[in-house]
Motif scaffolding. Structure first.
Motif, PDB file in Angstrom:
ATOM      1  N   MET A  93      99.106  20.667 101.614  1.00 33.70           N
ATOM      2  CA  MET A  93      99.254  22.000 101.193  1.00 33.70           C
ATOM      3  C   MET A  93      98.210  22.385 100.205  1.00 33.70           C
ATOM      4  SD  MET A  93     100.829  24.795 102.502  1.00 33.70           S
ATOM      5  CE  MET A  93     102.605  24.329 102.764  1.00 33.70           C
ATOM      6  N   TYR A  94      97.398  23.377 100.676  1.00 32.86           N
ATOM      7  CA  TYR A  94      96.244  23.837  99.761  1.00 32.86           C
ATOM      8  C   TYR A  94      96.650  25.010  99.111  1.00 32.86           C
ATOM      9  CZ  TYR A  94      93.102  19.996 101.125  1.00 32.86           C
ATOM     10  OH  TYR A  94      92.770  18.678 101.333  1.00 32.86           O
ATOM     11  N   TYR A  95      96.446  25.172  97.694  1.00 28.99           N
ATOM     12  CA  TYR A  95      96.800  26.444  96.902  1.00 28.99           C
ATOM     13  C   TYR A  95      95.619  26.807  96.194  1.00 28.99           C
ATOM     14  CZ  TYR A  95     101.365  24.436  97.501  1.00 28.99           C
ATOM     15  OH  TYR A  95     102.622  24.349  98.044  1.00 28.99           O
ATOM     16  N   CYS A  96      95.376  28.033  96.242  1.00 27.56           N
ATOM     17  CA  CYS A  96      94.207  28.771  95.291  1.00 27.56           C
ATOM     18  C   CYS A  96      95.076  29.000  94.317  1.00 27.56           C
ATOM     19  CB  CYS A  96      93.550  29.849  95.943  1.00 27.56           C
ATOM     20  SG  CYS A  96      94.333  31.236  96.270  1.00 27.56           S
ATOM     21  N   ALA A  97      94.171  29.429  93.176  1.00 28.09           N
ATOM     22  CA  ALA A  97      94.898  29.804  91.774  1.00 28.09           C
ATOM     23  C   ALA A  97      93.674  30.393  90.877  1.00 28.09           C
ATOM     24  CB  ALA A  97      95.345  28.620  90.867  1.00 28.09           C
ATOM     25  N   ALA A  98      94.319  31.261  90.096  1.00 29.95           N
ATOM     26  CA  ALA A  98      93.513  31.931  89.114  1.00 29.95           C
ATOM     27  C   ALA A  98      93.910  31.845  87.831  1.00 29.95           C
ATOM     28  CB  ALA A  98      93.345  33.438  89.647  1.00 29.95           C
ATOM     29  N   GLY A  99      93.090  31.878  86.750  1.00 27.78           N
ATOM     30  CA  GLY A  99      93.415  31.588  85.201  1.00 27.78           C
ATOM     31  C   GLY A  99      92.190  32.063  84.361  1.00 27.78           C
ATOM     32  N   GLU A 110      95.671  25.317  83.390  1.00 29.46           N
ATOM     33  CA  GLU A 110      94.830  26.697  83.006  1.00 29.46           C
ATOM     34  C   GLU A 110      95.022  27.736  83.917  1.00 29.46           C
ATOM     35  OE1 GLU A 110      92.059  26.160  80.602  1.00 29.46           O
ATOM     36  OE2 GLU A 110      93.540  24.483  80.112  1.00 29.46           O
ATOM     37  N   TYR A 111      95.901  27.493  85.026  1.00 28.86           N
ATOM     38  CA  TYR A 111      96.138  28.621  85.941  1.00 28.86           C
ATOM     39  C   TYR A 111      97.601  29.366  85.864  1.00 28.86           C
ATOM     40  CZ  TYR A 111      91.838  26.733  87.941  1.00 28.86           C
ATOM     41  OH  TYR A 111      90.636  26.346  87.854  1.00 28.86           O
ATOM     42  N   THR A 112      97.359  30.782  85.771  1.00 28.43           N
ATOM     43  CA  THR A 112      98.524  31.403  85.842  1.00 28.43           C
ATOM     44  C   THR A 112      99.005  32.176  87.238  1.00 28.43           C
ATOM     45  OG1 THR A 112      97.247  33.435  84.964  1.00 28.43           O
ATOM     46  CG2 THR A 112      98.350  31.833  83.449  1.00 28.43           C
ATOM     47  N   SER A 113      98.038  32.330  88.059  1.00 31.02           N
ATOM     48  CA  SER A 113      98.483  32.963  89.217  1.00 31.02           C
ATOM     49  C   SER A 113      98.151  31.914  90.598  1.00 31.02           C
ATOM     50  CB  SER A 113      97.500  34.154  89.379  1.00 31.02           C
ATOM     51  OG  SER A 113      98.125  35.208  88.487  1.00 31.02           O
ATOM     52  N   TRP A 114      99.047  32.068  91.495  1.00 27.91           N
ATOM     53  CA  TRP A 114      99.113  30.970  92.477  1.00 27.91           C
ATOM     54  C   TRP A 114      99.335  31.796  93.728  1.00 27.91           C
ATOM     55  CZ3 TRP A 114      97.855  25.974  91.851  1.00 27.91           C
ATOM     56  CH2 TRP A 114      97.680  25.285  90.651  1.00 27.91           C
ATOM     57  N   GLY A 115      98.664  31.351  94.848  1.00 30.36           N
ATOM     58  CA  GLY A 115      99.114  31.758  96.188  1.00 30.36           C
ATOM     59  C   GLY A 115     100.127  30.922  96.969  1.00 30.36           C
ATOM     60  N   GLN A 116     100.599  31.275  98.048  1.00 28.58           N
ATOM     61  CA  GLN A 116     101.733  30.730  98.478  1.00 28.58           C
ATOM     62  C   GLN A 116     101.247  29.356  99.510  1.00 28.58           C
ATOM     63  OE1 GLN A 116      99.845  32.870  99.784  1.00 28.58           O
ATOM     64  NE2 GLN A 116      99.377  32.270 102.187  1.00 28.58           N
ATOM     65  N   GLY A 117      99.896  29.242  99.496  1.00 28.71           N
ATOM     66  CA  GLY A 117      99.610  27.874  99.964  1.00 28.71           C
ATOM     67  C   GLY A 117      99.195  27.938 101.436  1.00 28.71           C
ATOM     68  N   THR A 118      98.374  26.953 101.974  1.00 29.49           N
ATOM     69  CA  THR A 118      98.211  27.121 103.562  1.00 29.49           C
ATOM     70  C   THR A 118      97.887  25.596 103.622  1.00 29.49           C
ATOM     71  OG1 THR A 118      96.432  27.851 105.200  1.00 29.49           O
ATOM     72  CG2 THR A 118      95.598  27.156 102.998  1.00 29.49           C
ATOM     73  N   GLN A 119      98.439  25.090 104.911  1.00 27.15           N
ATOM     74  CA  GLN A 119      98.527  23.803 105.116  1.00 27.15           C
ATOM     75  C   GLN A 119      97.347  23.343 105.906  1.00 27.15           C
ATOM     76  OE1 GLN A 119     101.180  21.528 104.681  1.00 27.15           O
ATOM     77  NE2 GLN A 119      99.824  19.806 105.637  1.00 27.15           N
ATOM     78  N   VAL A 120      96.855  21.973 105.764  1.00 24.93           N
ATOM     79  CA  VAL A 120      95.750  21.559 106.404  1.00 24.93           C
ATOM     80  C   VAL A 120      96.147  20.084 106.658  1.00 24.93           C
ATOM     81  CG1 VAL A 120      93.485  20.420 105.884  1.00 24.93           C
ATOM     82  CG2 VAL A 120      94.161  22.856 104.938  1.00 24.93           C
ATOM     83  N   THR A 121      96.099  20.101 108.129  1.00 25.29           N
ATOM     84  CA  THR A 121      96.387  18.582 108.677  1.00 25.29           C
ATOM     85  C   THR A 121      95.274  18.045 109.294  1.00 25.29           C
ATOM     86  OG1 THR A 121      98.719  19.569 108.963  1.00 25.29           O
ATOM     87  CG2 THR A 121      98.035  17.458 110.292  1.00 25.29           C
ATOM     88  N   VAL A 122      95.084  16.742 108.933  1.00 27.73           N
ATOM     89  CA  VAL A 122      93.814  16.027 109.356  1.00 27.73           C
ATOM     90  C   VAL A 122      94.202  14.835 110.380  1.00 27.73           C
ATOM     91  CG1 VAL A 122      91.487  15.024 109.107  1.00 27.73           C
ATOM     92  CG2 VAL A 122      92.402  16.791 107.546  1.00 27.73           C
ATOM     93  N   SER A 123      94.122  14.670 111.492  1.00 27.45           N
ATOM     94  CA  SER A 123      94.377  13.674 112.213  1.00 27.45           C
ATOM     95  C   SER A 123      93.449  12.427 112.526  1.00 27.45           C
ATOM     96  CB  SER A 123      95.043  14.006 113.533  1.00 27.45           C
ATOM     97  OG  SER A 123      94.055  14.704 114.125  1.00 27.45           O
TER      98      SER A 123
END
Length: 124
Positions: A93-99, A110-123
């Motif tokens: 699960m990948y998250y972006c953040a700001a801080g 270092e980060y105070t704001s976070w997104g909800q995440g997006t799933q990355v799946t590599v087969s």
């Protein structure tokens, strides 16, 4: 506080590419760094890439150097993570953040704001 919304995750075969986007829906100018983090089941969240918003300086974890590229579009208040040559171990699960970063930019503390995440799946 900033609101962050990620998109662009999905499933891809090894060697493929994905581009993640992180849109700042409320921009107050109170962040000087943006970061991408990931977490897979049973593992701690790790910093993948970050960028200093003032000068576009990018930072990468050793595991993704040469494969991932972080970039920002100030006009769109959006940060991107271009992921190439994906490997099964990139699955997470990948998250972006700001801080407001004043030390190691890939430290989640270092980060105070976070997104909800997006799933990355590599087969394989």
């Amino acid at each position: 506080r900033l609101q962050l919304v990620e998109s662009g995750g999905g499933s891809v075969q090894a060697g493929g590419s994905l581009r993640l986007s992180c849109a700042l829906s409320v921009y107050t100018g109170s962040a000087n760094c943006m970061g991408w983090f990931r977490q897979s089941p049973g593992k701690e969240r790790e910093g993948v890439a970050g960028i200093r918003t003032a000068d576009n300086s990018p930072y990468y974890a050793d595991s993704v150097k040469g494969r991932f590229t972080v970039a920002q579009d100030h006009a769109k208040n959006t940060v991107y993570l271009q992921m190439n040559s994906l490997k099964p171990e990139d699955t997470a699960m990948y998250y972006c953040a700001a801080g407001l970063c004043d030390s190691y930019i890939l430290d989640e503390g270092e980060y105070t704001s976070w997104g909800q995440g997006t799933q990355v799946t590599v087969s394989s």
